[in-house]
Each structure stands twice: as structure tokens, then as C-alpha cells.
Design a protein around this motif. Structure first.
Motif, PDB file in Angstrom:
ATOM      1  N   ASP A   1       0.716  -1.277   0.131  1.00  0.00           N
ATOM      2  CA  ASP A   1       0.167   0.092   0.075  1.00  0.00           C
ATOM      3  C   ASP A   1       0.929   1.317  -0.043  1.00  0.00           C
ATOM      4  O   ASP A   1       0.487   2.223  -0.678  1.00  0.00           O
ATOM      5  CB  ASP A   1      -0.645   0.030   1.352  1.00  0.00           C
ATOM      6  CG  ASP A   1      -2.116  -1.062   1.058  1.00  0.00           C
ATOM      7  OD1 ASP A   1      -2.299  -1.330   0.010  1.00  0.00           O
ATOM      8  OD2 ASP A   1      -2.329  -1.602   2.154  1.00  0.00           O
ATOM      9  N   VAL A   2       1.987   1.245   0.747  1.00  0.00           N
ATOM     10  CA  VAL A   2       2.711   2.565   0.806  1.00  0.00           C
ATOM     11  C   VAL A   2       4.325   2.186   0.402  1.00  0.00           C
ATOM     12  O   VAL A   2       5.149   1.240   0.779  1.00  0.00           O
ATOM     13  CB  VAL A   2       2.832   2.926   2.414  1.00  0.00           C
ATOM     14  CG1 VAL A   2       3.870   4.307   2.424  1.00  0.00           C
ATOM     15  CG2 VAL A   2       1.261   3.324   2.909  1.00  0.00           C
TER      16      VAL A   2
ATOM     17  N   ALA B   1       2.871  12.800   2.150  1.00  0.00           N
ATOM     18  CA  ALA B   1       1.861  13.193   3.302  1.00  0.00           C
ATOM     19  C   ALA B   1       2.509  14.395   3.987  1.00  0.00           C
ATOM     20  O   ALA B   1       3.765  14.779   3.492  1.00  0.00           O
ATOM     21  CB  ALA B   1       1.841  12.038   4.224  1.00  0.00           C
ATOM     22  N   VAL B   2       1.631  14.735   4.689  1.00  0.00           N
ATOM     23  CA  VAL B   2       2.285  15.998   5.508  1.00  0.00           C
ATOM     24  C   VAL B   2       1.954  15.675   7.043  1.00  0.00           C
ATOM     25  O   VAL B   2       1.002  15.386   7.338  1.00  0.00           O
ATOM     26  CB  VAL B   2       1.444  17.283   5.293  1.00  0.00           C
ATOM     27  CG1 VAL B   2       1.721  18.406   6.380  1.00  0.00           C
ATOM     28  CG2 VAL B   2       1.921  17.757   4.011  1.00  0.00           C
ATOM     29  N   GLU B   3       3.120  16.040   7.835  1.00  0.00           N
ATOM     30  CA  GLU B   3       2.948  15.451   9.398  1.00  0.00           C
ATOM     31  C   GLU B   3       2.987  16.800  10.136  1.00  0.00           C
ATOM     32  O   GLU B   3       3.899  17.778   9.601  1.00  0.00           O
ATOM     33  CB  GLU B   3       3.953  14.422   9.844  1.00  0.00           C
ATOM     34  CG  GLU B   3       3.980  13.168   9.393  1.00  0.00           C
ATOM     35  CD  GLU B   3       5.121  12.388   9.917  1.00  0.00           C
ATOM     36  OE1 GLU B   3       5.973  12.933  10.539  1.00  0.00           O
ATOM     37  OE2 GLU B   3       4.924  11.205   9.700  1.00  0.00           O
ATOM     38  N   VAL B   4       2.254  17.016  11.067  1.00  0.00           N
ATOM     39  CA  VAL B   4       1.965  18.336  11.900  1.00  0.00           C
ATOM     40  C   VAL B   4       2.271  18.024  13.312  1.00  0.00           C
ATOM     41  O   VAL B   4       1.871  17.054  14.048  1.00  0.00           O
ATOM     42  CB  VAL B   4       0.623  18.941  11.705  1.00  0.00           C
ATOM     43  CG1 VAL B   4       0.634  20.195  12.656  1.00  0.00           C
ATOM     44  CG2 VAL B   4       0.353  19.424  10.316  1.00  0.00           C
ATOM     45  N   ASP B   5       3.266  18.619  14.041  1.00  0.00           N
ATOM     46  CA  ASP B   5       3.626  18.737  15.397  1.00  0.00           C
ATOM     47  C   ASP B   5       2.503  19.227  16.067  1.00  0.00           C
ATOM     48  O   ASP B   5       2.312  20.535  16.174  1.00  0.00           O
ATOM     49  CB  ASP B   5       4.950  19.370  15.726  1.00  0.00           C
ATOM     50  CG  ASP B   5       5.134  19.240  17.283  1.00  0.00           C
ATOM     51  OD1 ASP B   5       4.439  18.896  17.990  1.00  0.00           O
ATOM     52  OD2 ASP B   5       6.209  19.728  17.735  1.00  0.00           O
ATOM     53  N   THR B   6       1.377  18.537  16.581  1.00  0.00           N
ATOM     54  CA  THR B   6       0.073  19.063  16.986  1.00  0.00           C
ATOM     55  C   THR B   6       0.377  19.860  18.238  1.00  0.00           C
ATOM     56  O   THR B   6      -0.536  20.786  18.714  1.00  0.00           O
ATOM     57  CB  THR B   6      -0.805  17.798  17.416  1.00  0.00           C
ATOM     58  OG1 THR B   6      -0.046  17.031  18.327  1.00  0.00           O
ATOM     59  CG2 THR B   6      -0.946  17.391  15.966  1.00  0.00           C
ATOM     60  N   ALA B   7       1.388  19.602  19.136  1.00  0.00           N
ATOM     61  CA  ALA B   7       1.618  20.577  20.394  1.00  0.00           C
ATOM     62  C   ALA B   7       2.029  21.870  19.920  1.00  0.00           C
ATOM     63  O   ALA B   7       1.732  22.726  20.649  1.00  0.00           O
ATOM     64  CB  ALA B   7       2.847  19.851  21.082  1.00  0.00           C
ATOM     65  N   GLY B   8       2.692  22.127  19.030  1.00  0.00           N
ATOM     66  CA  GLY B   8       3.043  23.543  18.451  1.00  0.00           C
ATOM     67  C   GLY B   8       2.257  24.020  17.502  1.00  0.00           C
ATOM     68  O   GLY B   8       2.351  25.341  17.274  1.00  0.00           O
ATOM     69  N   CYS B   9       1.120  23.423  17.053  1.00  0.00           N
ATOM     70  CA  CYS B   9       0.331  24.034  16.269  1.00  0.00           C
ATOM     71  C   CYS B   9      -0.786  24.717  16.608  1.00  0.00           C
ATOM     72  O   CYS B   9      -1.466  24.262  17.548  1.00  0.00           O
ATOM     73  CB  CYS B   9      -0.338  22.815  15.107  1.00  0.00           C
ATOM     74  SG  CYS B   9      -1.622  23.368  13.659  1.00  0.00           S
ATOM     75  N   THR B  10      -1.014  25.936  16.064  1.00  0.00           N
ATOM     76  CA  THR B  10      -1.966  26.827  16.951  1.00  0.00           C
ATOM     77  C   THR B  10      -3.255  27.072  16.100  1.00  0.00           C
ATOM     78  O   THR B  10      -4.086  27.768  16.078  1.00  0.00           O
ATOM     79  CB  THR B  10      -1.354  28.447  16.939  1.00  0.00           C
ATOM     80  OG1 THR B  10      -1.173  28.923  15.827  1.00  0.00           O
ATOM     81  CG2 THR B  10      -0.143  28.358  17.683  1.00  0.00           C
TER      82      THR B  10
ATOM     83  N   GLN C   1       6.041   9.783  -0.301  1.00  0.00           N
ATOM     84  CA  GLN C   1       5.690   8.484  -0.286  1.00  0.00           C
ATOM     85  C   GLN C   1       4.632   8.466  -1.311  1.00  0.00           C
ATOM     86  O   GLN C   1       4.044   9.624  -1.590  1.00  0.00           O
ATOM     87  CB  GLN C   1       5.373   8.115   1.016  1.00  0.00           C
ATOM     88  CG  GLN C   1       4.145   8.686   1.650  1.00  0.00           C
ATOM     89  CD  GLN C   1       3.616   8.267   2.954  1.00  0.00           C
ATOM     90  OE1 GLN C   1       4.230   7.654   3.943  1.00  0.00           O
ATOM     91  NE2 GLN C   1       2.273   8.401   3.177  1.00  0.00           N
ATOM     92  N   ILE C   2       4.226   7.056  -1.626  1.00  0.00           N
ATOM     93  CA  ILE C   2       3.035   7.011  -2.576  1.00  0.00           C
ATOM     94  C   ILE C   2       2.371   6.067  -1.718  1.00  0.00           C
ATOM     95  O   ILE C   2       2.594   5.015  -1.366  1.00  0.00           O
ATOM     96  CB  ILE C   2       3.478   6.468  -3.848  1.00  0.00           C
ATOM     97  CG1 ILE C   2       2.198   6.507  -4.633  1.00  0.00           C
ATOM     98  CG2 ILE C   2       4.259   5.403  -3.986  1.00  0.00           C
ATOM     99  CD1 ILE C   2       2.182   6.502  -6.240  1.00  0.00           C
ATOM    100  N   ASP C   3       1.069   6.466  -1.329  1.00  0.00           N
ATOM    101  CA  ASP C   3       0.194   5.775  -0.786  1.00  0.00           C
ATOM    102  C   ASP C   3      -0.833   5.258  -1.648  1.00  0.00           C
ATOM    103  O   ASP C   3      -1.808   6.219  -2.174  1.00  0.00           O
ATOM    104  CB  ASP C   3      -0.499   6.422   0.564  1.00  0.00           C
ATOM    105  CG  ASP C   3      -1.198   5.584   1.267  1.00  0.00           C
ATOM    106  OD1 ASP C   3      -1.754   4.370   0.900  1.00  0.00           O
ATOM    107  OD2 ASP C   3      -1.412   6.050   2.512  1.00  0.00           O
ATOM    108  N   PHE C   4      -1.219   4.057  -2.053  1.00  0.00           N
ATOM    109  CA  PHE C   4      -1.837   3.768  -3.165  1.00  0.00           C
ATOM    110  C   PHE C   4      -3.380   3.817  -2.903  1.00  0.00           C
ATOM    111  O   PHE C   4      -4.346   3.560  -3.630  1.00  0.00           O
ATOM    112  CB  PHE C   4      -1.592   2.372  -3.690  1.00  0.00           C
ATOM    113  CG  PHE C   4      -0.292   2.285  -4.656  1.00  0.00           C
ATOM    114  CD1 PHE C   4      -0.184   2.705  -5.822  1.00  0.00           C
ATOM    115  CD2 PHE C   4       0.789   1.729  -3.975  1.00  0.00           C
ATOM    116  CE1 PHE C   4       1.059   3.035  -6.599  1.00  0.00           C
ATOM    117  CE2 PHE C   4       2.151   1.976  -4.647  1.00  0.00           C
ATOM    118  CZ  PHE C   4       2.156   2.460  -5.766  1.00  0.00           C
TER     119      PHE C   4
END
Length: 661
Positions: free
Chosen positions: A485-486, A497-506, A556-559
Motif C-alpha cells: 500500500d505504501v 503526506a504532511v505531518e504536523v507537530d500538534t503540540a506546536g500548531c495553533t 511517499q506514495i500511498d496507493f
């Protein structure tokens, strides 16, 4: 050469008429077939002009397609097994693409001959009867004076050149005109720098570094000043560059899809990095492609992740349809382990012809696939070729390519991990750089022949480039030996994909505002950041724009992405207005602001009620300030002065006696 009409019939699914002297004693057979005015493909390119003329004389309305099955298949040591290949070549020839739009260039024949010695004067003498000549000699310009002043001669060094055939703009330093009388050596008048000049043609005989990519810029000719033959060849080319010329508009560009820049933040620069001709420049939120300069290498189209730039000669969907016709016909005719040999007409076709005429010809399983430029082939064509059942793909280039081919290298570097990750194995893709036909056939025979996919695809591609790419990758995954799949990809890949550090995201959602493909989205109902991986092209604008620097790109490629629902990267409770209870912000952000300002900022000191204004929506805040009678943002503003105030002050300053009068 042997003709396997049965194999051709199985592959092409049409009426097959076999002949051995179709252009000679059996010409009547051709006339009878052509008179039916149905779609017709003739397996001969040498006599194409004769066949077309005969068809016209017999009032045939439909055009005829031609395919070369002699040098590419029949003249080979494997000719007895070449029936499936002939079927493939005939089927591919029947797939006709619409012609590309054209660009007009106009030249009045004004030429600048730029040299270092008497060779430039000699070239000027050869051209003076045909073109409007000016000769520029690079410093120190120590040359014998000519006997006749038939054209201007000057000294100078070209510091920059812009433009193309019919519209060159030059800047010359140390420019000086030749003196009217010189004895031993040609003398010049006073010099000046930054002189500007225009011309239609530039003939460079300096022998130094090229002013422009010589093979890629129409109207710029370059020759070795020490080779009279090379100079004569360049002169003959220059003599013909007068009038109106047409060249294809190689690239179709949609600025609305371009991911180059947003809000003065630079994102994707793939096309700018790939163009060897200098035809692409930034133009605000997108780029601009100068069709007059574009040389048609196609690397910008293969690199463009959104499909804003796509190739037009032919378009990607038409190219993949030709691949489809070729491979399906080959397999249905009984062919096995097809190796696609991608080549151009200028270099590859003569090499294949030489191999057929003077060597053993191409192997029976090697399918030559002619394109305008080898570098125009992108990931969508590679994925489709393997989905249709190709065993391997080889790209034929010159031993010394006429332009940078790093775009093709990057395409292969992107396709390799996808093929490996899906279980196709190594060495499926490679480049053969040679001008030697014998080396070409050795490289083709030495290449490992992998087993093709067990369930080849048969989809017919339609739509824009990105749509064709999605479809081809989905079919490749379906036909793969190991359909994982990936698959991780190298940096710069147009998927991920995009990853976000949720602790620092406002949840400021700056990333949403700049995302050119709407891969990052907000939620109209609540504070949330959502992500659609199928739309992400890894342009990096979100990462560049994020004020908290909490975004990371994951190539990455996620099919599964095309079927996956929107993913929530972060969401929070909304903050509700303390008066009307309407949600208007992010709870954690409002609470953090209140905590920082309480007792710490002069604007909100003196009254705890001032902080309540931050906890209200915009409408309630205005009403609250009016009701309480205080300015929520500090000291009152300046008093408004009217005309009466200024007149009163003036009267107060006047002398009492003046006031009495």
C-alpha cells in the motif's frame, strides 16, 4: 524479410493484406485497398510519398498511416520471430494524435557575426549578398583591415544575450566602431561599455564558451573558428534564416494549477530547475514559459507535479494510448518479455537503421518507441508501460546529449523505488548513452529479461496529465507482483503526506491559505486542520509559510490515498463568546492569550473587565466597549479638533489692541 500475417492479424484485429512489392508490381493491390476509404496503415515508410500521391489521385479522403517494420523488425537476425513486433508497430502507428499548436518566428535577416579574427570577416563576406551583416570582433581585435567596407565592423565583447530568432537583444562592452582608414591593422575609435544592439541571427565564431545553448536556441549558430568546414556549414544555415518560421508550442501551461509561489513564499521550483533552455522564469504566484525560446525537451512537463505544464507533442494521454496499442497488440500476437526502447527520431532512428542495414538488427522482443524527445517521457508513461505488461524500459540517448538530461534521471530515480517496492525487481529501467549501433544491440541483449506482470492492464487513458498519472499508478498497483500500500520515495517526489507537530500548531490555518491544490483544508464547523493526501504534490509552501515551523513533508506514495477519506491532522474545541455563546476561535489559543496578558500588559491593566473583551466575538466586543465607556486598547485616542478650535486659538494669541479694533 518474412511476414507473419497471422500474428499481425491477431495483434491488430483488422483485415491484413500481405504483399512483397506493394510499391511496384503489386501497386494495383494497394489501389484497391486504398479505394475503400476505411482506416488504413501501410507497413512501409520509404515509399510513403508514392502511396500518398496514388491515394490522392484515386480521390481517397481519409489519410493513411505509415509504419516502418523493415529496419525496426524485419531486417534482423530475429526476423522469423518478429511477427508480434510488427503487429505492435502497426497498431501504434494507427494511434494518431492531434498536431501541436504552432508559434511563429519572423526574421528580416539582420545577422551579427561575432568572432575573434579574420574568420569572422570571411564569414561576413560569404553572407553579405544574402543578409544584413554586422561583424563584431572580440578584443584585442588585432586583424588586417578589409579592402572594402561592405558592412559595419566593430570591436566589443558581448556580455549578455537574450531573445531568439528574429528578436535577439545584446549588451556589448568595450564597443568601438572601426576607423574609416587603417593600414597594417584595423584601428577603432573610442570605446564604451553597456552598448545595446538588436539582431535576428547571431553567428558565434569566437571559439569560447557558448553565449546561449547553441542546439536549443533558434537563430543562435556556433562554429569552431579553426574549422573552415564548420564555418561554411554555419554560414549556409544562417543564409536560410530569413522569413517567417513555425515551431511547435511544445508545452501547454495552465497558470491556475502552478504551485510555484503563494503570498511571496516560494514553493515548487521543479520546472525552473529542469529547463536547459532558460525559457522559464518566475512570474508572481506562477511561472512563465516563453514558447519562442522553449526547445521542447519536455523536462518541465515531466517534473511538474500538478500538471500545470504538460507536453503537447503529443499530450501525455495520447502518448500513453500509443504505448497501450503497441503492448496490447504485441501480447495478443504472441510476443513475450517486451523491452520498450524509447528513442527520438533525430538520433535513435538512424542508429536503428544502421543496425538493421549493417548489423544484426534489433532483437525480436525490443519494441522501438519513437518520441519527439526522450526527456519528455514522464512517470505516467513508465507506470503505464509496466502496467500494460512491459518487461523493461530502456532510454536511448546520445553519447554526449545536446542538453542536460537530469530531468530524465530524476524521473527514473522516482520510478525505480516504486517498481522495486511493488515487487517488479531491479534493472527494470536504464539509460543507454551511445552513438554506436553495435554497442546499442549489445546493451539490449545483455539486459536481464524479467517476467512481465501476470495480469496486464488494458485501461484507455483520458484526461489531463495528473489524471493519467493517477490512473496509471492505480493500474500498476493492481498488476504488481507485490501490491503493497505504501512505498517511501526520495525527497522531491510529487507525492506524499504532511505531518504536523500538534503540540506546536495553533491552527492559524496559514498553511491552508497557501496550499495550491487544496490538500490542506479547514473545517467550516469547528477549528480543525484536514489533509487529503491524494492532492498533495509536496511543493513545500505549507512548510515555508507555517509561522510555528511545525510541518514536515513525508515523500511517499500511498496507493490507498485516492479512496481514503479526509484525514484530520489536528482539531480543538472552539472558544465560545462569554456573552452570546457563539464559537469564534480556538479555545487553547484564547486561553493562552488571556493568560499571557493578565497583569502583564499595560493595555489591559487597571480593570479586570478589559480582559473580558478578548473573550468575546467581534460583535459583542464592540457593544461591550460602548456600554462600559472605555477604550479596550489603552489610553483614549487624540481629541478631534475642529475649525472653531483653531480660530479660537488664533484669537487668543492676537494682541488685545488688535482684538479691540
Amino acid at each position: 524479410m518474412p511476414l507473419d500475417a497471422d500474428a499481425i492479424g491477431r495483434g491488430c484485429h483488422g483485415k491484413v493484406t500481405a504483399a512483397t512489392q506493394l510499391c511496384g508490381t503489386e501497386l494495383g493491390l494497394f489501389k484497391a485497398v486504398a479505394a475503400e476509404d476505411t482506416p488504413l496503415t501501410v507497413a512501409c515508410t520509404q515509399q510513403a510519398a508514392q502511396f500518398s500521391q496514388v491515394a490522392t489521385e484515386n480521390n481517397r479522403a481519409n489519410s493513411i498511416q505509415f509504419a516502418n517494420v523493415r529496419e525496426t523488425a524485419g531486417w534482423s537476425g530475429d526476423a522469423d520471430r518478429a511477427g508480434p513486433k510488427m503487429a505492435a508497430l502497426l497498431a501504434a502507428a494507427a494511434e494518431v494524435a492531434e498536431p501541436a499548436p504552432m508559434v511563429r518566428l519572423e526574421s528580416d535577416g539582420i545577422i551579427l557575426v561575432y568572432g575573434r579574427d579574420e574568420a569572422a570577416i570571411e564569414a561576413g563576406d560569404l553572407l553579405k549578398e544574402h543578409l544584413d551583416v554586422t561583424v563584431l570582433i572580440a578584443p584585442p581585435a588585432v586583424i588586417a583591415p578589409p579592402r572594402h567596407s561592405d558592412y559595419p565592423i566593430a570591436k566589443g565583447r558581448i556580455s549578455s544575450v537574450k531573445g531568439h530568432l528574429g528578436a535577439f537583444d545584446l549588451v556589448v562592452d568595450e564597443f568601438a566602431e572601426a576607423a574609416p582608414s587603417s593600414r597594417r591593422v584595423l584601428t577603432f575609435g573610442p570605446s564604451r561599455s553597456n552598448a545595446r544592439s538588436t539582431c535576428d541571427i547571431v553567428l558565434d565564431l569566437t571559439g569560447g564558451p557558448a553565449l546561449l545553448p547553441a542546439d536549443l536556441r533558434d537563430g543562435y549558430l556556433r562554429a569552431d573558428p579553426g574549422s573552415p568546414a564548420a564555418i561554411l556549414q554555419a554560414v549556409l544555415k544562417a543564409r536560410d534564416l530569413v522569413g517567417t518560421f513555425e515551431k511547435p508550442r511544445y508545452i501547454t501551461f495552465d497558470a491556475g494549477l502552478c504551485a510555484h509561489s503563494r503570498s511571496k513564499q516560494t514553493g515548487c521550483t521543479r520546472c525552473l530547475d529542469s529547463c536547459p533552455a532558460g525559457a522559464i522564469t518566475p512570474a508572481g504566484d506562477h511561472v512563465a514559459i516563453d514558447a519562442d525560446i522553449c526547445a521542447g525537451c519536455g523536462q518541465c512537463a515531466t517534473a511538474c507535479p500538478t500538471g500545470a505544464a504538460s507536453y503537447a507533442m503529443p499530450p501525455e494521454d495520447a502518448l500513453v494510448r500509443k504505448l497501450r496499442a503497441m503492448l496490447i497488440a504485441y501480447h495478443q500476437a504472441g510476443g513475450e518479455r517486451a523491452v520498450m526502447l524509447v528513442h527520438d527520431e533525430v538520433h535513435g532512428s538512424p542508429l536503428i537503421d544502421a543496425l538493421a542495414r549493417f548489423g544484426g538488427g534489433l532483437p525480436a522482443n525490443v519494441l522501438p518507441f519513437a518520441v519527439n524527445e526522450v526527456t519528455q517521457v514522464g512517470l505516467e508513461s513508465i507506470a503505464a508501460a509496466f502496467a500494460y505488461g512491459a518487461s523493461a524500459v530502456r532510454f536511448l540517448l546520445r553519447a554526449k546529449p545536446r542538453h542536460d538530461v537530469s530531468g530524465l534521471t530524476r524521473t527514473i530515480a522516482l520510478a525505480d523505488p516504486i517498481l522495486t517496492g511493488l515487487g517488479f525487481g531491479p534493472d527494470r529501467l536504464s539509460v543507454i548513452e551511445t552513438d554506436d549501433p553495435d554497442y546499442l544491440v549489445r546493451a539490449l541483449r545483455a539486459a536481464p529479461t524479467h517476467a512481465p506482470v501476470s495480469r496486464p492492464a488494458s485501461f484507455r487513458p483520458v484526461g489531463r496529465k495528473r489524471d493519467v498519472l493517477r490512473f496509471a499508478l492505480a493500474e500498476l498497483h493492481r498488476a504488481a507482483p507485490v501490491p503493497v500500500d505504501v512505498v517511501p520515495l526520495p525527497d522531491g517526489a510529487p507525492f506524499g503526506a504532511v505531518e504536523v507537530d500538534t503540540a506546536g500548531c495553533t491552527l492559524c490555518l496559514s498553511c491552508v491559505s497557501v496550499c495550491p491544490t487544496s490538500a490542506l483544508r479547514d473545517d467550516p464547523e469547528r477549528p480543525a486542520l484536514r489533509f487529503v493526501e491524494d492532492s498533495c504534490v509536496q511543493c513545500g509552501l505549507c512548510r515555508t509559510t507555517c509561522p510555528e515551523k511545525v510541518i514536515t513533508l513525508v515523500p511517499q506514495i500511498d496507493f490507498r490515498a485516492s479512496r481514503a477519506p479526509t484525514r484530520v491532522l489536528k482539531e480543538e474545541e472552539p472558544f465560545c463568546c462569554i456573552r452570546c455563546s457563539k464559537p469564534f476561535g480556538v479555545k487553547s489559543s484564547i486561553e493562552r492569550v488571556v493568560a499571557k496578558l493578565e497583569g502583564q500588559h499595560w493595555m489591559y491593566s487597571g480593570s479586570k473587565q478589559r480582559l473580558d473583551a478578548i473573550k468575546m466575538c467581534g460583535d459583542c466586543r464592540v457593544n461591550f466597549v460602548a456600554e462600559q465607556g472605555f477604550e479596550s486598547y489603552g489610553a483614549p485616542g487624540p481629541t478631534v479638533r475642529t475649525t472653531d478650535d483653531y480660530l479660537r486659538d488664533r484669537d487668543a494669541k492676537r494682541d488685545p489692541d488688535d482684538r479691540a479694533n
